[in-house]
Structures are given as structure tokens and as C-alpha cells.
Design an enzyme around this catalytic site. Structure first.
Site, short mmCIF file in Angstrom:
data_model
loop_
_atom_site.label_atom_id
_atom_site.label_comp_id
_atom_site.label_asym_id
_atom_site.label_seq_id
_atom_site.Cartn_x
_atom_site.Cartn_y
_atom_site.Cartn_z
N TYR A 133 0.81 -1.25 0.12
CA TYR A 133 -0.05 0.12 0.05
C TYR A 133 0.95 1.16 0.12
O TYR A 133 1.97 1.00 -0.22
CB TYR A 133 -0.80 -0.30 1.09
N ARG A 177 -6.80 10.55 -10.37
CA ARG A 177 -5.91 11.37 -9.26
C ARG A 177 -5.39 10.17 -8.41
O ARG A 177 -5.88 10.03 -7.34
CB ARG A 177 -6.87 12.30 -8.49
N LYS A 181 -5.93 -1.83 -2.23
CA LYS A 181 -6.87 -1.60 -1.47
C LYS A 181 -7.91 -2.60 -0.90
O LYS A 181 -8.26 -3.03 0.21
CB LYS A 181 -7.94 -0.54 -1.94
N GLU A 186 -12.64 5.21 -5.89
CA GLU A 186 -11.27 5.36 -5.53
C GLU A 186 -10.48 6.40 -6.33
O GLU A 186 -10.32 6.13 -7.52
CB GLU A 186 -10.76 4.08 -5.00
N ASP A 187 -9.75 7.47 -5.86
CA ASP A 187 -8.83 7.91 -6.50
C ASP A 187 -9.34 8.65 -7.81
O ASP A 187 -8.63 8.67 -8.79
CB ASP A 187 -7.68 7.30 -6.94
N ASP A 243 -13.87 6.71 -0.74
CA ASP A 243 -13.02 6.63 0.31
C ASP A 243 -12.25 7.87 0.60
O ASP A 243 -11.77 8.33 1.78
CB ASP A 243 -12.04 5.45 0.17
N ASP A 244 -11.88 8.49 -0.69
CA ASP A 244 -11.01 9.71 -0.44
C ASP A 244 -11.71 10.78 0.45
O ASP A 244 -11.16 11.65 0.90
CB ASP A 244 -10.70 10.32 -1.84
N ASN A 259 -0.30 11.78 0.41
CA ASN A 259 0.39 10.51 -0.12
C ASN A 259 0.78 10.72 -1.40
O ASN A 259 0.54 11.43 -1.90
CB ASN A 259 -0.48 9.17 0.22
P1 NAD Z 1 -7.79 16.75 -4.50
O1 NAD Z 1 -7.25 16.73 -5.94
O2 NAD Z 1 -9.16 16.68 -4.52
O3 NAD Z 1 -7.42 17.92 -3.67
C1 NAD Z 1 -6.06 18.58 -3.91
C2 NAD Z 1 -6.14 20.10 -3.33
O4 NAD Z 1 -5.18 20.54 -2.86
C3 NAD Z 1 -7.06 20.95 -4.05
O5 NAD Z 1 -8.00 21.63 -3.39
C4 NAD Z 1 -5.87 21.75 -4.71
O6 NAD Z 1 -6.44 23.22 -4.98
C5 NAD Z 1 -5.02 21.90 -3.35
N1 NAD Z 1 -3.53 22.37 -3.83
C6 NAD Z 1 -3.08 21.72 -4.90
N2 NAD Z 1 -1.81 22.60 -4.71
C7 NAD Z 1 -1.71 23.26 -3.63
C8 NAD Z 1 -0.91 24.35 -3.06
N3 NAD Z 1 0.43 24.68 -3.83
N4 NAD Z 1 -1.20 24.84 -1.93
C9 NAD Z 1 -2.43 24.86 -1.42
N5 NAD Z 1 -3.31 24.03 -1.85
C10 NAD Z 1 -2.89 23.08 -3.08
O7 NAD Z 1 -7.25 15.53 -3.80
P2 NAD Z 1 -7.61 14.69 -2.38
O8 NAD Z 1 -8.16 13.69 -2.62
O9 NAD Z 1 -8.05 15.93 -1.47
O10 NAD Z 1 -6.04 14.38 -2.00
C11 NAD Z 1 -5.11 15.36 -1.55
C12 NAD Z 1 -3.91 14.55 -0.83
O11 NAD Z 1 -4.50 14.01 0.43
C13 NAD Z 1 -3.41 13.44 -1.62
O12 NAD Z 1 -1.90 13.37 -1.61
C14 NAD Z 1 -3.80 12.07 -1.07
O13 NAD Z 1 -2.92 10.89 -1.36
C15 NAD Z 1 -4.13 12.53 0.31
N6 NAD Z 1 -4.85 11.94 1.10
C16 NAD Z 1 -4.41 11.06 2.11
C17 NAD Z 1 -5.41 10.20 2.72
C18 NAD Z 1 -4.81 9.62 4.00
O14 NAD Z 1 -5.64 8.55 4.29
N7 NAD Z 1 -4.05 9.85 4.69
C19 NAD Z 1 -6.64 10.29 2.22
C20 NAD Z 1 -7.04 11.03 1.39
C21 NAD Z 1 -6.09 11.97 0.61
#
Ligand code: NAD
Length: 555
Positions: free
Chosen positions: A107, A160, A178, A249-250, A272-273, A412
């Protein structure tokens, strides 16, 4: 001749009738060198295996010896997937017995690297690939899947992948990973799980020009054609595998929110996101508040990032705050978003619909440090996919404003985390309550060792899925994720909190998932959403359904 149904009592898997080499080539049934003397005679295996019969424990030793010999994590990933392709039972035995070592390989973060190179490391395809060229015959493809008892589907369109962007069909590593976690962490039988890649093309030039790209070579399908393909898939699932839970997912957020809203009130789906992330972060926040001794309604949360994860977390925090007496407006006023365009404020031009409920009255700000100084948040949550998003001045300001600043760098894979664990502890003089999405090693600062928590959805979705299928829930509701967050937080012991750990150790994941499953099923029964009769002892019923990767005798 093997002719038996293998699986749990409630979910028997297909009946097989295989012998000899076909049996050795069937990963769902193969035991390799562990076939007994009797089985070798009865099943035509004599001579096809070396003479010594090994125990499963000895086979685990062999797998681990080879695992440790691999020069890097991607090679370890390839080694483990190859094992999954040969001998599923042994794969899950190894994963379960060495969960802390295996999770970062099968993962995040390694699965991210595997997705970047998926077509280059591909050995045997896993899961179902449905492409835009299959419009009109999706049902036929689902019928090609060899198992008829599918209960959980994880589907992505690869737009994504983690924080890595559009990886097209290379994103298949995510549903595969997953679903492995559904089995490892929550004991959902592997034959009940179906990974799906909805290949609608990619806008990633590098992949379109890669001779080893495995997807259709066209730009992404958008608009009505895209929606029709997703609709066809959802209808085909109802027809082929009724009562199956579909996890989105993603997906990029242009589609993620829309698809969730389109199906959530009529089909058994979740994203899930959005929802899983919300629950894992809320659980972390509850644990952090145990450490600070402050109340949830006193918190002000600033998010770096305003996408699926940020909205999912904010919505669940708002629901939790409302549960503790705040009005919706007051609760929303305690959550602020900062994205690539700066602070999300009322009147900012071009704001996407999902951000509007969190666009508050405030002068525009384009610098995160200025936003921290102006808003004085108690918690800073990174979900932007931007490494380095939490700079030293930002973390120093959080430490100046809070005795125990709450810092979650959830992006991540590891390369995208907003800060490292070391930065979080050193830049706040050891006062941060820190969690990250991908794992970081413990950090020693000023003579004290800090153990960072991993705020990863893997704590939530396997238990939610198990709970949903155990009671046959018709829908997946936000209340279930709220219950899951509370159940997860309850699993954190005082000893964990003393070390600064806001999530239980991964070694307890099966007990954690079982507790979450019970909490989720309870909500389904309470709300009239369960389609299966309620057992007398729900917890025992759920535990009894959990798959244990032990060989069964075939003779
Ligand atoms: P997303 O694409 O929906 O959102 C990303 C956000 O980041 C957008 O609002 C974008 O405008 C913003 N962004 C991009 N560049 C930026 C910058 N320079 N400054 C400020 N904001 C900026 O993606 P998401 O689903 O929300 O996921 C975002 C991150 O969170 C990914 O890296 C994902 O791996 C991680 N995530 C982690 C977990 C976990 O279990 N830890 C769960 C879900 C998502």
C-alpha cells in the site's frame, strides 16, 4: 479431484474441480510445497512438487528471506504481487503476520511508485479492466469475472492516484492494493473482492507516449459519454452482483463529488477519499483532544488543500461539532480552507461548488503563514499533495499559538507529505501532535523519542466494508463514518496516547476493523438500512465471518 466449496459459511466461493498442474496454477487453491502426502496422491500432484512437505510457517520463512534480499521497495512489491499470483493464502498469511513491514509495500507509499511504473512491472493482470471501448457490453465483462459472489468492488478511473495525478490505467495498483487490505485488515474473503479499472483514457502525455502503457491511448472521456459509461457500470453491477458495495477511489474531484452525490442515496456506494479520510482524520482529532484536554467545539481547523480529503474531513468535523451543540453555521465557521489560490473566502472568483460552504468572510490571503497568523488555528491539516507545504515559519507559528499544535500531514505518498515527522517535531520543539498519511520512522529530538501516527484510511475502510456486507446495508451513510471514527478513537489506549500515538498500532488492525464493522452495522440496523436479520451477538457474528489465511484440507 478437488470438488469443494471453499470460503466462509456465509460466503462459499466457487466450487472447483482441478487437479495436477491446473491446481498448482490456481492461486486461490494452490498451497505449493505445503500439499500433504495424501493430497499429492489424491490430486495428481506426485512428482510435480519437490518431495518434502513444508508447513505454512516454513513457507512464510522462505518468502520473508527472499523479501529481505530484494534491493528496494519496488522489488519487494513485485515479489509480493508475484506471491499473490501464485498462492493467495500464503500471501495473506505473510501480510497478516508482518503487517507493519508489509503495509508500506503493498500500500502507500510503495504502491504509488508501482502505479507510476505499472505497465513496466506488469506480470499477470489482476482485476477487471473496463474501457471506454466496452460501452454497451459492460455486463458481459462482469460475467467474465470467475467469482459469482462479489460483495465489494473498488473502482478507479486513475485520474488522481494518491497525490501523483493522472496515471490512467496504471492506477489499477490502487484498487488491487485497497482490496488486499480489505482481506488483510478486515478478513473479507479474497473471492468477495473485485478491483476495477474504468479506463476512460488519460491526459498524461508521458503515458500516451509510453510504448508499455497498458490503457487505451486516447484523451480522457468527459461529460455525457463519461457519465453514461459510469451509469452502465453501476447498472451492470446491480444486475450481476446485487447488494455489492462499490467504493470509488482516486477519482479527480471534478467527478468524485458528482458521482458520490449521484448514487449515494440509491445504491450502496461510498468515496473513500472523501468519507474514509473524513473518518480517519476525525478519529485522530478525537485522540489529539484526549492529549490536549480541550473540547472539539473549541477547535479551529485550517486545511492546506481544498479537495476531496479536505471537504470530507471538514464535513465530518462539522457533523461532530453539531452533535456537540454548535449550529451548522458556527461549526462551518471553525473550518477554513487554503488552496492553490490562497485562503478560500467569500467572493473569491471561480470557487468550485464543494468549497462554497467553507468560503467565509475574510480579506483574501495568499500566504499560508499569514493565514495561520490571522486565523490562529488549533489544528493544521495538510491534504494538498504538496511536499513542503508546511514550512518552518508556518510550524513555528503553530507552536507559538498553541501549547500542543495539532499537525496532520496527510498527503500520500511520503514524497508528497506537507512536512516530515522530523520537521514537525523539531520545528515545534517537540510539542506537535503529529500524524502523517504515509508512515514515518520514530524521531528522537532533544533526548526524547516521538512515534508518529499514521493517519491512513486503511484504519477505516476495511472495517466499514466488513460492517456493510455483514448486515447487507442498502446504503452507506455519513452517520456510519461518524460511528467508524468514534469506534477507531475508542481503540486508542492511554499507553498509546502517552507516546503521542493517536492511532492504535497496526498490529491491532483486525480487532479495530471488527469494532468498526460492529459500529457501522449497528447504525444500519438502527436506521432500517440492513437487509439481513440481526444476529443475537453481532460482534461474534462479524468476527466469525473474518477470513483466516490458513490452508484447508482438500482430501
Ligand atoms: P484533490 O485533488 O481533491 O485536492 C487537492 C487540493 O490541494 C486541491 O484543493 C488543490 O487546490 C490543493 N492544492 C494543490 N496545490 C496546492 C498548493 N500549492 N497549495 C495549497 N493547496 C494546493 O485531492 P484529495 O483527494 O483531496 O487528496 C489530497 C492529498 O491527500 C493526496 O496527496 C492524497 O494522497 C492525500 N490523502 C491522504 C489520505 C490518507 O489516508 N492519509 C486520504 C485521502 C487523501
Amino acid at each position: 479431484m478437488v470438488k469443494k466449496a471453499i470460503g466462509t459459511k456465509d460466503h462459499p466461493r466457487i466450487t472447483v474441480s482441478q487437479t495436477g498442474i491446473d491446481l498448482l496454477h490456481n492461486p486461490a487453491l494452490n498451497k505449493g510445497t505445503a500439499f500433504s502426502e495424501e493430497e499429492r496422491d489424491a490430486l495428481g500432484l506426485r512428482g510435480l512438487l519437490p518431495p518434502h512437505v513444508h508447513t505454512q510457517e516454513e513457507q512464510v520463512l522462505r518468502v520473508m528471506e527472499n523479501f529481505h534480499r530484494k534491493p528496494n521497495d519496488l522489488e519487494k512489491y513485485i515479489h509480493m504481487i508475484a506471491l499473490q499470483d501464485r498462492n493467495e493464502t500464503l500471501f495473506y498469511r505473510v501480510v497478516l503476520d508482518h503487517l507493519e513491514e508489509m503495509m508500506p509495500i503493498i500500500y502507500t507509499p510503495t504502491v504509488g511508485q508501482a502505479c507510476l511504473e505499472y505497465g513496466h512491472i506488469l506480470r499477470r493482470p489482476r482485476g477487471l479492466f473496463i474501457s471506454a471501448a466496452d460501452r454497451g457490453r459492460v455486463v458481459e465483462l462482469l460475467h467474465n469475472w470467475p467469482y459469482r459472489q462479489v460483495r465489494i468492488i473498488v473502482i478507479t478511473d486513475g485520474e488522481r492516484i494518491l497525490g501523483l495525478g493522472d496515471l490512467g490505467a496504471f492506477g489499477m495498483g490502487i484498487p488491487v492494493g485497497k482490496l488486499s487490505l480489505y482481506t488483510a485488515c478486515a478478513g473479507v474473503h479474497p473471492s468477495l473482492c473485485l478491483p476495477v479499472m474504468l479506463d476512460v483514457g488519460t491526459d498524461n502525455e508521458r503515458l500516451l507516449n509510453d510504448p508499455l502503457y497498458i490503457g487505451i491511448r486516447q484523451r480522457r472521456l468527459r461529460g455525457e459519454k463519461y457519465d453514461r459509461l459510469v451509469d452502465e457500470f453501476m447498472t451492470a453491477v446491480q444486475e450481476t452482483f446485487p447488494h455489492t458495495l462499490v467504493q470509488f477511489e482516486d477519482f479527480a474531484n471534478v467527478n468524485a463529488f458528482r458521482l458520490l452525490n449521484r448514487y449515494r442515496d440509491r445504491l450502496c456506494v461510498f468515496n473513500d477519499d472523501i468519507q474514509g479520510t473524513g473518518a480517519v482524520a476525525l478519529a485522530g482529532l478525537y485522540s489529539a483532544l484526549h492529549i490536549t484536554g480541550r473540547g472539539l467545539t473549541e477547535q479551529k481547523v485550517l486545511f492546506l488543500g481544498a479537495g476531496e480529503a479536505a471537504i470530507g474531513i471538514a464535513d465530518l468535523i462539522v457533523a461532530a461539532m453539531m452533535g456537540e451543540g454548535l449550529s451548522e453555521e458556527e461549526a462551518r465557521g471553525r473550518c477554513w480552507l487554503f488552496d492553490s489560490g490562497g485562503l478560500v473566502v467569500k467572493g473569491r472568483a471561480g470557487l468550485a461548488g464543494h468549497k462554497l460552504p467553507y468560503a467565509h468572510d475574510h480579506p483574501p490571503l495568499t500566504d499560508l503563514l499569514a493565514a495561520v497568523e490571522a486565523l490562529r488555528p488549533t489544528a493544521l491539516i495538510g491534504v494538498s499533495g504538496q511536499a513542503g507545504g508546511f514550512s518552518q515559519p508556518v510550524l513555528a507559528a503553530m507552536a507559538r499559538l498553541n501549547e500542543r499544535p495539532i499537525l496532520f500531514a496527510l498527503s500520500n505518498p511520503t514524497s508528497r507529505a506537507e512536512c516530515t515527522a522530523e520537521q514537525a517535531y523539531t520545528w515545534t520543539e517537540g510539542r506537535a501532535i503529529f500524524a502523517s498519511g504515509s508512515p514515518f520512522a520514530p524521531v528522537t529530538w532533544s533526548g526524547k523519542t516521538y512515534v508518529p501516527g499514521q493517519g491512513n484510511n486503511a484504519y477505516i475502510f476495511p472495517g466499514v466494508g466488513l460492517g456493510v456486507i455483514a448486515c447487507g446495508a442498502r446504503l452507506v451513510t455519513d452517520e456510519m463514518f461518524f460511528a467508524a471514527a468514534q469506534a477507531l478513537a475508542r481503540q486508542v489506549s492511554e499507553a498509546d496516547l502517552e507516546q503521542g500515538l493517536i492511532y492504535p498500532p497496526l498490529t491491532q488492525i483486525r480487532a479495530v476493523s471488527a469494532a468498526i464493522a460492529v459500529a457501522v452495522a449497528e447504525v444500519a440496523y438502527r436506521r432500517g438500512l440492513a437487509t439481513l436479520p440481526r444476529p443475537d451477538d453481532l460482534a461474534a457474528h462479524i468476527r466469525a465471518q473474518m477470513y483466516e489465511p490458513r490452508y484447508q484440507s482438500y482430501v
